[in-house]
Design an enzyme around this catalytic site. Structure first.
Site, PDB file in Angstrom:
ATOM      1  N   CYS A  97      23.313  69.338  57.800  1.00  0.00           N
ATOM      2  CA  CYS A  97      24.199  69.556  59.199  1.00  0.00           C
ATOM      3  C   CYS A  97      23.777  69.122  60.367  1.00  0.00           C
ATOM      4  O   CYS A  97      24.516  68.112  61.027  1.00  0.00           O
ATOM      5  CB  CYS A  97      24.484  71.053  59.048  1.00  0.00           C
ATOM      6  SG  CYS A  97      25.583  71.583  57.672  1.00  0.00           S
TER       7      CYS A  97
HETATM    8  N1  LIG Z   1      24.786  72.378  52.663  1.00  0.00           N
HETATM    9  C1  LIG Z   1      25.171  73.218  53.911  1.00  0.00           C
HETATM   10  O1  LIG Z   1      24.407  73.811  54.284  1.00  0.00           O
HETATM   11  C2  LIG Z   1      26.644  73.011  54.527  1.00  0.00           C
HETATM   12  C3  LIG Z   1      26.912  73.910  55.332  1.00  0.00           C
HETATM   13  C4  LIG Z   1      28.298  73.922  56.085  1.00  0.00           C
HETATM   14  C5  LIG Z   1      29.129  72.798  55.847  1.00  0.00           C
HETATM   15  N2  LIG Z   1      28.506  71.710  55.308  1.00  0.00           N
HETATM   16  C6  LIG Z   1      29.252  70.648  54.671  1.00  0.00           C
HETATM   17  O2  LIG Z   1      29.998  70.861  53.582  1.00  0.00           O
HETATM   18  C7  LIG Z   1      30.449  69.367  53.017  1.00  0.00           C
HETATM   19  C8  LIG Z   1      29.695  69.550  51.547  1.00  0.00           C
HETATM   20  O3  LIG Z   1      27.986  69.531  51.780  1.00  0.00           O
HETATM   21  P1  LIG Z   1      27.106  69.974  50.844  1.00  0.00           P
HETATM   22  O4  LIG Z   1      25.809  70.241  51.206  1.00  0.00           O
HETATM   23  O5  LIG Z   1      27.989  70.814  49.546  1.00  0.00           O
HETATM   24  O6  LIG Z   1      27.113  68.537  50.027  1.00  0.00           O
HETATM   25  P2  LIG Z   1      26.341  68.307  48.632  1.00  0.00           P
HETATM   26  O7  LIG Z   1      25.604  66.778  48.485  1.00  0.00           O
HETATM   27  O8  LIG Z   1      25.386  69.275  48.103  1.00  0.00           O
HETATM   28  O9  LIG Z   1      27.581  68.151  47.507  1.00  0.00           O
HETATM   29  C9  LIG Z   1      28.558  67.644  47.459  1.00  0.00           C
HETATM   30  C10 LIG Z   1      28.957  67.275  46.050  1.00  0.00           C
HETATM   31  O10 LIG Z   1      30.391  66.469  46.322  1.00  0.00           O
HETATM   32  C11 LIG Z   1      30.191  65.314  45.016  1.00  0.00           C
HETATM   33  N3  LIG Z   1      31.393  64.360  45.128  1.00  0.00           N
HETATM   34  C12 LIG Z   1      31.075  63.610  46.301  1.00  0.00           C
HETATM   35  N4  LIG Z   1      32.332  62.702  46.209  1.00  0.00           N
HETATM   36  C13 LIG Z   1      33.233  63.363  45.453  1.00  0.00           C
HETATM   37  C14 LIG Z   1      34.508  63.229  44.949  1.00  0.00           C
HETATM   38  N5  LIG Z   1      35.187  62.212  45.436  1.00  0.00           N
HETATM   39  N6  LIG Z   1      35.084  63.944  43.921  1.00  0.00           N
HETATM   40  C15 LIG Z   1      34.303  64.803  43.369  1.00  0.00           C
HETATM   41  N7  LIG Z   1      32.899  65.099  43.571  1.00  0.00           N
HETATM   42  C16 LIG Z   1      32.456  64.493  44.628  1.00  0.00           C
HETATM   43  C17 LIG Z   1      28.724  65.120  44.901  1.00  0.00           C
HETATM   44  O11 LIG Z   1      28.430  64.532  43.585  1.00  0.00           O
HETATM   45  C18 LIG Z   1      28.092  66.169  45.189  1.00  0.00           C
HETATM   46  O12 LIG Z   1      27.798  67.346  43.995  1.00  0.00           O
HETATM   47  C19 LIG Z   1      29.826  68.406  54.056  1.00  0.00           C
HETATM   48  O13 LIG Z   1      30.595  67.943  54.849  1.00  0.00           O
HETATM   49  C20 LIG Z   1      28.798  69.099  54.709  1.00  0.00           C
HETATM   50  O14 LIG Z   1      28.699  68.500  55.865  1.00  0.00           O
HETATM   51  C21 LIG Z   1      27.435  71.799  54.371  1.00  0.00           C
END
Ligand SMILES: NC(=O)c1ccc[n+]([C@@H]2O[C@H](COP(=O)([O-])OP(=O)(O)OC[C@H]3O[C@@H](n4cnc5c(N)ncnc54)[C@H](O)[C@@H]3O)[C@@H](O)[C@H]2O)c1
Length: 401
Positions: free
Chosen positions: A257
């Site tokens: 983030c």
């Molecule tokens: N990690 C955090 O602490 C956090 C906190 C708040 C917001 N976010 C936001 O949330 C979103 C997700 O982040 P995250 O940390 O969970 O990411 P991540 O990388 O941990 O997980 C994302 C998952 O999505 C899957 N994926 C990608 N494209 C796909 C598709 N088209 N169909 C199905 N699956 C798909 C990937 O294989 C992966 O397992 C981002 O926008 C991030 O900025 C993250």
């Protein structure tokens, strides 16, 4: 009620865990290996217990899949896919686009689509809705809402249940249904007047952290040049009961983030003719910290690190988690190697990273502490090399910022 959650990473699996107590959840992820692992009841996320996933699978409340057509009978679809930067550090909506494709191609009846992926203001209205409509094979009027995720992996005092959650729909019906959905597993829901406000608030929260961390990192350099303690100065300033918030200096910012989201805000600002110089500079200051630290270490060691065995302690981006995304340790290691140091790293929470294993915490010429996990013994760090540089402020007796 059947709910599909697209993306089963940090955010998606955390929602799956909360929502599957009340709804039937289908976790859709493009990663086949991850889906198989989840269906065996194994969680890959700190804060989501494997036993919980296994229980929910057993009770029929949760299932993971790679197949888009398995979401076709859902009433709510949540998007939780990555929103990274391109190589040129521009917003990269490719995963968001592919999630929209899955939704468009598979949902023939109206559903509520909620985006939890972080992106710039206008993404729900001007990117997600049109993309889903473009991929839809039948004409269908979905409801659209945003509810940005605020999960802080590894944190125990604030979690999904007790962290206030912002939300807003493109229509009042979408807002109402979004509230109903989250109210089951989130205590405090805060409606804002438009999706753009919710999207901008999420970016601003993380930009606030980015610029304050940059400020304290710059101040650490000033304090060192002045020959005063940055930590004592910050503690002194922190006795002021109002108008001050303490941030700690570090080797830089990491995680998915803080290093990424401000660039989304800067990009949209520049598109609208506002030069986001402050936000851009904050990012640079944080990125430059790794070089500053390595230069300090080199200066303390006769100006030359050629052939020195340097042990970097802690490669996770923050304490007590195994997450290495955007970790500042990577740049620290790069700068050390560019000065000819022979670098290994110790981090038993991470274990294996970039094809290298965690090295023993001993026998180095120089130790540089980037992240200090609670379980890592201070005395062992101090004994690991004749010279120890600590960037965390947690290793008493070491050299540091
Ligand atoms: N990690 C955090 O602490 C956090 C906190 C708040 C917001 N976010 C936001 O949330 C979103 C997700 O982040 P995250 O940390 O969970 O990411 P991540 O990388 O941990 O997980 C994302 C998952 O999505 C899957 N994926 C990608 N494209 C796909 C598709 N088209 N169909 C199905 N699956 C798909 C990937 O294989 C992966 O397992 C981002 O926008 C991030 O900025 C993250």
């Amino acid at each position: 009620m059947k709910v599909a959650i697209i993306g089963q990473g940090y955010v998606g699996l955390t929602i799956s865990a909360g929502a599957s107590e009340f709804y039937n959840v289908i976790g859709c992820d493009s990663n086949q290996k991850l889906v198989e692992q989840l269906n065996r009841g194994i969680s890959h996320i700190e804060g989501v217990e494997s036993s919980l996933i296994a229980d929910r699978i057993k009770s029929g409340r949760y299932k993971a899949t790679t197949k888009g057509d398995e979401i076709s009978d859902c009433e709510i679809v949540i998007i939780a896919v990555p929103t990274p930067l391109t190589e040129n550090r521009h917003p990269d909506l490719v995963f968001l686009e592919s999630a929209c494709k899955t939704i468009g191609e598979n949902l023939k009846k109206p559903v509520l689509v909620i985006n939890e992926s972080t992106s710039f203001p206008g993404t729900l209205r001007s990117f997600i809705k049109p993309a889903i409509e473009r991929y839809s094979t039948v004409q269908v009027e979905h409801l659209y809402a945003i509810s940005p995720e605020r999960v802080d992996p590894g944190r125990t005092d604030f979690n999904q249940k007790n962290t206030p959650r912002l939300y807003s729909g493109l229509t009042s019906e979408a807002s109402e249904k979004t509230r109903e959905f989250y109210a089951k597993f989130c205590d405090n829901l805060v409606e804002v007047s438009s999706p753009e406000i919710a999207e901008a608030a999420k970016l601003f929260e993380n930009t606030f952290r980015q610029v304050n961390i940059a400020l304290v990192n710059e101040f650490a350099q000033i304090a060192h040049a002045l020959g005063i303690s940055v930590y004592e100065t910050l503690d002194a300033a922190n006795t002021k009961p109002y108008g001050f918030m303490k941030f700690n200096p570090s080797a830089g910012v990491g995680g998915h983030c803080i290093p990424v989201d401000p660039t989304y805000l800067a990009a949209v600002a520049e598109e609208h003719g506002v030069p986001a110089t402050f936000i851009r500079r904050a990012n640079e200051v944080n990125l430059e910290m790794s070089e500053y630290i390595v230069n300090r270490v080199a200066t303390d060691n006769g100006g030359n690190l050629q052939g020195k065995n340097v042990l970097v302690v802690g490669v996770a981006y923050k304490p007590n988690v195994a997450d290495v995304r955007e970790t500042a340790a990577e740049l620290v290691i790069e700068h050390l190697r560019s000065k000819g140091a022979v670098v290994s790293w110790h981090d038993d929470v991470v274990g294996n990273w970039k094809g290298e294993n965690s090295a023993p915490l001993q026998g180095a010429d120089i130790t540089v502490v980037v992240t200090k996990h609670e379980g890592v013994d201070e005395k062992k760090i101090l004994a690991s090399a004749p010279y120890v540089f600590d960037t965390t402020g947690k290793v008493r007796g070491a050299k540091g910022l």
